[in-house]
Design an enzyme around this catalytic site. Structure first.
Site, mmCIF file in Angstrom:
data_model
loop_
_atom_site.group_PDB
_atom_site.id
_atom_site.type_symbol
_atom_site.label_atom_id
_atom_site.label_comp_id
_atom_site.label_asym_id
_atom_site.label_seq_id
_atom_site.Cartn_x
_atom_site.Cartn_y
_atom_site.Cartn_z
ATOM 1 C CD GLN A 206 -10.842 0.157 3.422
ATOM 2 O OE1 GLN A 206 -11.221 -1.009 3.380
ATOM 3 N NE2 GLN A 206 -10.242 0.749 2.408
ATOM 4 C CG HIS B 185 -5.484 3.941 3.562
ATOM 5 N ND1 HIS B 185 -6.748 3.685 3.052
ATOM 6 C CD2 HIS B 185 -5.639 3.958 4.904
ATOM 7 C CE1 HIS B 185 -7.611 3.576 4.046
ATOM 8 N NE2 HIS B 185 -6.958 3.721 5.180
#
Ligand code: AMP
Length: 114
Positions: A94, A100
Site C-alpha cells: 500500500q 481504495h
C-alpha cells in the site's frame, strides 16, 4: 490533519480522470495503470485502510461494494470480468494511506498474483 492525496483528488485540488462520483465516494483512473482498465474507488472519508474501518462505517462499505459492480459494468468489464484489490499496509505494498479499491480489467489475469 493534512489531506491525503486521494482527498485532494476527491476535492478537485489535484486533477484526475474521474469516472464516477457521488456524495460518499469517487472513482478515477489510476495514473499508472496495471491493466487496460484500472480505476480506484475511494471513499471521501479518509479511512487509512480496510482494517481501520469500524461498525460505524458499515453503510459506507456496503455502498462501495455495490458501486464496484456498477462502475465495472459502466466501464465495459462485463461479461469478461474484472479483479478488485485492496492493499493494506506495507507487506501488501500500500502506497497511499487512504482506503481504495482497485478495479482492474480488460485483459486476462493470473491467480495467485506475484
Ligand atoms: P496502493 O499501492 O494500493 O496504495 O495504490 C495506490 C495507487 O494510486 C497506485 O496504483 C498508484 O498508481 C495510484 N496513484 C498514485 N497517485 C495517483 C494520482 N495522482 N492519480 C491517480 N492514481 C494515482
Amino acid at each position: 490533519m493534512e489531506k491525503t492525496l486521494f482527498q485532494k483528488i476527491a476535492d478537485k485540488e489535484i486533477p484526475a480522470a474521474m469516472v464516477y462520483e457521488d456524495e460518499l465516494c469517487v472513482a478515477f483512473r489510476d495514473v499508472a495503470p496495471a491493466a487496460p482498465v484500472h480505476v480506484l474507488l475511494v471513499p471521501r472519508k479518509p479511512l487509512r485502510d480496510i482494517a481501520s474501518a469500524t461498525a460505524e462505517d458499515a453503510e459506507l462499505l456496503a455502498h462501495l461494494m455495490l458501486k464496484v459492480g456498477d462502475i465495472a459494468r459502466d466501464l465495459g468489464l462485463e461479461p469478461g470480468g474484472f479483479r478488485t484489490v485492496m492493499n493494506t499496509g506495507a507487506d501488501a505494498g500500500q502506497t497511499v494511506p487512504h482506503l481504495h479499491i482497485h478495479i482492474l480489467g480488460g485483459r486476462s489475469m493470473q491467480w495467485p498474483p506475484g
